[in-house]
Scaffold this active site. Structure first.
Site, PDB file in Angstrom:
ATOM      1  N   ASP A 265     -27.068  23.026 -37.847  1.00  0.00           N
ATOM      2  CA  ASP A 265     -26.947  22.421 -39.170  1.00  0.00           C
ATOM      3  C   ASP A 265     -25.545  21.822 -39.270  1.00  0.00           C
ATOM      4  O   ASP A 265     -24.573  22.525 -39.503  1.00  0.00           O
ATOM      5  CB  ASP A 265     -27.174  23.498 -40.231  1.00  0.00           C
ATOM      6  CG  ASP A 265     -27.011  22.982 -41.654  1.00  0.00           C
ATOM      7  OD1 ASP A 265     -26.549  21.828 -41.822  1.00  0.00           O
ATOM      8  OD2 ASP A 265     -27.325  23.734 -42.600  1.00  0.00           O
TER       9      ASP A 265
ATOM     10  N   PHE B 244     -24.955  29.303 -44.769  1.00  0.00           N
ATOM     11  CA  PHE B 244     -25.357  28.543 -45.954  1.00  0.00           C
ATOM     12  C   PHE B 244     -26.109  27.314 -45.476  1.00  0.00           C
ATOM     13  O   PHE B 244     -25.542  26.418 -44.857  1.00  0.00           O
ATOM     14  CB  PHE B 244     -24.165  28.116 -46.810  1.00  0.00           C
ATOM     15  CG  PHE B 244     -24.598  27.408 -48.067  1.00  0.00           C
ATOM     16  CD1 PHE B 244     -24.980  28.131 -49.182  1.00  0.00           C
ATOM     17  CD2 PHE B 244     -24.662  26.024 -48.118  1.00  0.00           C
ATOM     18  CE1 PHE B 244     -25.415  27.485 -50.339  1.00  0.00           C
ATOM     19  CE2 PHE B 244     -25.090  25.368 -49.264  1.00  0.00           C
ATOM     20  CZ  PHE B 244     -25.463  26.109 -50.375  1.00  0.00           C
TER      21      PHE B 244
ATOM     22  N   LYS C 159     -25.018  14.670 -46.121  1.00  0.00           N
ATOM     23  CA  LYS C 159     -23.732  14.507 -46.808  1.00  0.00           C
ATOM     24  C   LYS C 159     -23.057  13.183 -46.492  1.00  0.00           C
ATOM     25  O   LYS C 159     -23.308  12.188 -47.139  1.00  0.00           O
ATOM     26  CB  LYS C 159     -22.832  15.701 -46.548  1.00  0.00           C
ATOM     27  CG  LYS C 159     -23.346  16.989 -47.200  1.00  0.00           C
ATOM     28  CD  LYS C 159     -22.289  18.041 -47.318  1.00  0.00           C
ATOM     29  CE  LYS C 159     -22.833  19.367 -47.836  1.00  0.00           C
ATOM     30  NZ  LYS C 159     -23.360  19.319 -49.202  1.00  0.00           N
TER      31      LYS C 159
END
Length: 408
Positions: free
Chosen positions: A232, A147, A261
């Site tokens: 990532d 993802f 984030k």
């Protein structure tokens, strides 16, 4: 004093959102109105432990006073200049990012998926300009069940039909291999490979931790073939797994690192790609950019967010508390007929069930235990509390969760 107008009950607010909003989410039937530290309160005043932390954007907790103060102070001075001009805050963010990540260069963006897109562009250009891959013929190697976001590039990388179905045509030049299988990845890397893009721990897939030899083998392979490795760490970075970055568990330093984030502190979108001189050096004026990337408000927030992670030693805290939570969950759920596995690193934890009951369990946890968690892929529940959660609060929450998880 400003007051909210219109519907106020939980049912009315949910109905309002569903009437006017696109239905691209299926949230729990809870309407949150306030947050502080590890806790959130709904519109009816009930307090919950936030067991999701906005997918790790809130590692530092809700409304951390240092981060909010930085946001407010900067908002009173200067919020946006675009990259047509320098601003007096971006350099500080870039220097701190380089110090924290150990890379010589950083490129600021806004969201995690923008950081991923930026990294893919850098690897492609590097392959075409420096490695002799024919322009437009490169192949990016990624892992199944990944993802990396929701843009067309990101869903082109996905193997999850719920992400990519009926959104084609997709970005070409993508090669997908099983996550955790270094031999399969080695077979996929060839003369036209522009790079390898991986999550060190797969989050949305259900907190999938790879074998201990996986990332070291991938790192060695990429080095031997001069293929860039990009990790990532938008969700796993900045302390979540018990290290500043998850790659540190295995000593597999990437060539490019995507962060986001928690770089926002949960108050304003901030992301970045950090990497080597040769990879980020492929960008020239006009070849890549963002109106908001590196804006002074984001830079002030990012600096404060990084300072909190460092000064409060949140990676070490996540390692200590996560080990205790994992031990207690495994002991408390041993023998449960509904639970298949408890896994994770640091405070990135998942409970996988034998059947697709995870949504039902998350609803029960909210209703009965006042803990907000998130289900994924039907069978798995994720527990990612803020790294600032007090130890006694975390222990009490786990004890309330155990009987609900055990019964399924």
């Amino acid at each position: 004093m400003t007051t909210h107008q219109g519907p106020r009950t939980t049912d009315e607010l949910i109905a309002q959102a569903e009437r006017f909003g696109a239905r691209n989410y299926a949230p729990l039937p809870v309407v949150l109105a306030r947050g502080e530290g590890a806790f959130v309160w709904d519109v009816e005043g009930r307090r919950y432990l936030d067991g999701l932390s906005a997918y790790s954007a809130l590692n530092q907790g809700h409304r951390h006073p240092r981060i909010v103060a930085a946001l407010v102070a900067q908002a009173g001075r200067l919020t946006l200049t675009s990259r047509a001009f320098h601003n007096d805050r971006m350099g500080e963010l870039l220097e701190k990012l380089c110090a924290v990540t150990g890379f010589p260069r950083a490129l600021p963006m806004n969201t995690g998926v923008e950081a991923v897109e930026t990294a893919v562009k850098a690897m492609r250009r590097f392959a075409y300009e420096r490695r002799g891959v024919p322009d437009g013929e490169g192949e990016l190697v990624v892992a199944d069940d990944n993802f990396h976001g929701r843009t067309l590039l990101a869903v082109s990388l996905s193997t999850d039909p719920s992400s990519y179905a009926r959104f084609g045509p997709f970005v070409p030049g993508i090669v997908k291999v099983p996550f955790g299988d270094a031999a399969a990845l080695a077979r996929a890397v060839g003369p036209r490979t522009t790079g390898v893009l991986l999550e060190p721990i797969q989050g949305e897939a259900g907190v999938i931790v790879p074998p201990d030899d996986y990332l070291p083998r991938v790192r060695a392979l990429c080095s031997a073939r001069r293929v860039p490795l990009c990790l990532d760490e938008v969700q796993t970075g900045l302390g979540r797994t018990g290290r500043m970055f998850a790659w540190e568990h295995w000593g597999a330093r990437p060539d490019l690192l995507c962060v986001g984030k928690a770089l926002s502190g949960g108050v304003y979108p901030v992301s970045a790609v950090c990497g080597t001189e040769e990879l980020l050096g492929v960008f020239t004026p006009g070849s890549h950019g963002s109106t908001y990337g590196g804006n002074p408000l984001a830079a002030a927030v990012g600096v404060a967010a990084l300072d909190v992670v460092l000064d409060e030693e949140l990676p070490a805290r996540a390692a200590r508390l996560g080990a205790r939570v994992l031990t207690r969950l495994r002991a408390g759920l041993a023998g449960s007929p509904t639970v298949k596995e408890v896994r994770g690193k640091g405070l990135m934890i998942a409970v996988e069930f034998h059947s697709e009951i995870a949504r039902r369990v998350t609803e029960a946890l909210a209703r009965e235990a006042a803990v907000l968690c998130k289900d994924t892929h039907g069978r798995t529940l994720r527990f990612l509390p803020p790294l600032v959660t007090p130890e006694d609060v975390l222990e009490d929450a786990v004890e309330r969760m155990l009987p609900i998880l055990a019964r399924g």
